[in-house]
Design a protein around this motif. Structure first.
Motif, PDB file in Angstrom:
ATOM      1  N   SER A 185       0.806  -1.547  -0.655  1.00  0.00           N
ATOM      2  CA  SER A 185       0.240  -0.078  -0.152  1.00  0.00           C
ATOM      3  C   SER A 185       0.920   1.264   0.147  1.00  0.00           C
ATOM      4  N   GLN A 201      -3.563  -7.191  -9.967  1.00  0.00           N
ATOM      5  CA  GLN A 201      -3.228  -7.013  -8.258  1.00  0.00           C
ATOM      6  C   GLN A 201      -4.480  -6.974  -7.339  1.00  0.00           C
ATOM      7  N   ASN A 202      -4.295  -7.172  -5.620  1.00  0.00           N
ATOM      8  CA  ASN A 202      -5.369  -6.621  -4.746  1.00  0.00           C
ATOM      9  C   ASN A 202      -4.243  -6.062  -4.115  1.00  0.00           C
ATOM     10  N   PRO A 223      -4.718  -2.377  -1.658  1.00  0.00           N
ATOM     11  CA  PRO A 223      -4.963  -1.025  -1.251  1.00  0.00           C
ATOM     12  C   PRO A 223      -4.100  -0.072  -0.960  1.00  0.00           C
ATOM     13  N   ASN A 277      -7.051  -2.931 -10.509  1.00  0.00           N
ATOM     14  CA  ASN A 277      -6.117  -3.465  -9.703  1.00  0.00           C
ATOM     15  C   ASN A 277      -7.480  -3.036  -8.619  1.00  0.00           C
ATOM     16  N   THR A 278      -7.661  -4.488  -7.661  1.00  0.00           N
ATOM     17  CA  THR A 278      -9.137  -4.936  -7.457  1.00  0.00           C
ATOM     18  C   THR A 278      -9.110  -4.338  -6.284  1.00  0.00           C
ATOM     19  N   GLY A 279      -7.940  -4.279  -5.364  1.00  0.00           N
ATOM     20  CA  GLY A 279      -7.527  -4.207  -4.279  1.00  0.00           C
ATOM     21  C   GLY A 279      -8.507  -2.056  -3.771  1.00  0.00           C
ATOM     22  N   HIS A 280      -9.042  -2.887  -2.622  1.00  0.00           N
ATOM     23  CA  HIS A 280     -10.063  -1.100  -1.915  1.00  0.00           C
ATOM     24  C   HIS A 280      -9.300  -0.129  -1.694  1.00  0.00           C
ATOM     25  N   TYR A 302     -11.766   0.579  -6.881  1.00  0.00           N
ATOM     26  CA  TYR A 302     -12.749  -0.707  -6.283  1.00  0.00           C
ATOM     27  C   TYR A 302     -12.705  -0.410  -4.541  1.00  0.00           C
TER      28      TYR A 302
END
Length: 298
Positions: free
Chosen positions: A222, A251-252, A254, A275-278, A298
């Motif tokens: 992060s 990637q995931n 945040p 990127n599917t991270g929050h 996301y």
């Protein structure tokens, strides 16, 4: 009795002369946090050196130790990459400050490479490198303040290869353009391709770089971006032109973007880029971007 008192006084003087003398450094006015920007103590053995030539600069850098202050006076033209390999300590950083580094004499490679830890790099301009201007490649706990990178042939300031806990404050990056790739790679600021944990950008400005303002492509940890501005990106035939590119497909991770501005970029203001991270975006604005303000967040 007089002999006993005299002997005791002599011992006190001898003991005092062996003590390491320190003085409290000032708190950083921008952050209020002395551990980020200023040495918390300065040893009497620290060296304060002002340099005006490449030879003198490289000698001072090669011999740098905790507490040293190395100041550039005027402009120094580099003919090879300046490598910051030594490390300071959490209580006594190595200070590198002032002047301009003109990297136009370097045939290939980065302008400045920092592989060490606990450096304060402040109040300077790094320009005309044949690759990135300043790269934090390994190590960590470095503080980059009021550094301007301009006219480099890749990103202005890049955090890379596991470098961690770096704090980039009040820096500017503009007019960086990798002509050989049609502007595909030269971002204002980048923390990408395996940068380490806990890297932070605050109050920085990226303007008119050929790719993106900020690029977090392939970044596994992060990143925090606060009060930063990205404008007018994506010139050149291959430049993506996002204000803030916040990861990449597969990637995931945040990331946090707070109180930032993205205006008049060729593509998106803020792009999650798959990127599917929050990704937490608060208090941030965008206008005049070619594709829109926000996408894949996301």
């Amino acid at each position: 009795m007089k002999k006993q008192i005299s002997a005791l006084a002599a011992l006190v003087i001898l003991f005092a002369s062996c003590l390491k003398v320190t003085e409290q450094a000032p708190t950083d006015s921008a952050t209020g946090d002395p551990t980020r920007s200023a040495n918390t103590q300065t040893t009497v053995n620290a060296v304060n050196t002002t340099v005006t030539t490449e030879s003198a600069l490289k000698t001072a850098i090669a011999n740098a130790k905790a507490g040293d202050i190395i100041t550039i006076s005027g402009t120094i033209r580099l003919t090879s990459t300046l490598q910051l390999l030594n490390s300071g300590t959490s209580g006594s950083k190595i200070n590198f400050t002032g002047g301009t580094l003109d990297c136009s004499g370097i045939s290939s490679g980065w302008g400045v490479k920092c592989n060490g830890s606990y450096w304060n790099i402040t109040n300077m301009t790094i320009r005309n490198a044949p690759d990135c201007g300043l790269v934090l490649q390994h190590g960590g706990y470095n503080y980059i303040y009021n550094v301007t990178t301009t006219g480099n042939d890749d990103s202005g300031i890049q955090i890379y290869n596991s470098s961690h806990h770096n704090y980039v404050l009040s820096c500017k990056s503009n007019e960086n353009y990798d002509a050989a790739n049609g502007g595909e790679n030269a971002d204002g600021f980048a923390c990408k391709l395996s940068g380490g944990a806990s890297n932070k950008f605050e109050s920085c400005t990226a303007n008119h770089n050929s790719d993106d303002g900020w690029d977090l492509y392939g970044q596994p940890y992060s990143v925090t971006i606060t009060k930063c501005t990205a404008t007018n990106h994506g010139y050149g035939s291959n430049g993506d032109g996002n204000g803030f590119k916040l990861g990449s497909a597969g990637q995931n991770v945040p990331h946090t973007v707070t109180n930032c501005v993205a205006n008049n970029n060729k593509a998106w203001g803020y792009d999650g880029n798959g990127n599917t991270g929050h990704i937490t975006i608060t208090g941030s604005t965008a206008s005049g971007n070619g594709k829109g303000s926000f996408t894949r967040i996301y």
